[in-house]
Scaffold this active site. Structure first.
Site, PDB file in Angstrom:
ATOM      1  N   SER A   1     -58.350 -63.922 -27.420  1.00  0.00           N
ATOM      2  CA  SER A   1     -59.277 -62.832 -27.757  1.00  0.00           C
ATOM      3  C   SER A   1     -59.601 -61.996 -26.532  1.00  0.00           C
ATOM      4  O   SER A   1     -59.272 -62.355 -25.399  1.00  0.00           O
ATOM      5  CB  SER A   1     -60.573 -63.405 -28.347  1.00  0.00           C
ATOM      6  N   ALA A   2     -60.261 -60.889 -26.747  1.00  0.00           N
ATOM      7  CA  ALA A   2     -60.662 -59.995 -25.662  1.00  0.00           C
ATOM      8  C   ALA A   2     -61.672 -60.688 -24.748  1.00  0.00           C
ATOM      9  O   ALA A   2     -62.525 -61.446 -25.229  1.00  0.00           O
ATOM     10  CB  ALA A   2     -61.260 -58.714 -26.231  1.00  0.00           C
TER      11      ALA A   2
END
Length: 138
Positions: free
Chosen positions: A63-64
């Protein structure tokens, strides 16, 4: 500020996560600095390692960074404690490594995933990160 915390390297990425209020505690900042995302990104995404975006290759997904920063801050972890941490869907191992760095050697850290390719990626990523940490710290 989501999606605005990209950097050209880990230091710059963490500086921006801090500047935009994603990372607010010193122990989370220090852990993000010690655990470089470049070791955990899916193969073929190395040039995007410090971009504030999710990356995926097959079953391997990361994920970011701003998502992880927000989540780890919300956990309100106690540094160097005797805590157990269970990460279901542990993926690349990036979050588990950051949490392990914060909690210290007296804590237990478990990661669970279903896909053999993801587990293999995680093990290889952790080995690369540990090797780099040993080389940097002697």
């Amino acid at each position: 500020m989501a999606w605005r915390s990209s950097g050209t390297n880990n230091t710059e990425m963490v500086d921006k996560l801090k500047r935009f209020g994603v990372i607010t505690s010193e122990h989370v900042e220090e852990a993000f600095r010690r655990v470089d995302r470049k070791f955990f990104v899916p193969a073929g995404n190395e040039t995007l390692a410090h971009s504030d975006q999710p990356l995926k290759e097959g079953n391997v997904h990361i994920s970011a960074p701003h998502i992880y920063g927000s989540a780890i801050e919300a956990l309100d972890l106690v540094p160097n404690s005797c805590t157990s941490f269970l990460n279901i869907g542990s993926g690349t191992g990036y979050v588990s490594a950051i949490v392990a760095d914060i909690l210290g050697p007296n804590s237990l850290n478990y990661g669970v995933d279903l896909h053999d390719d993801v587990i293999g990626h995680c093990k290889a990523s952790l080995a690369k990160w540990r090797g780099a940490s040993v080389n940097e710290n002697g």
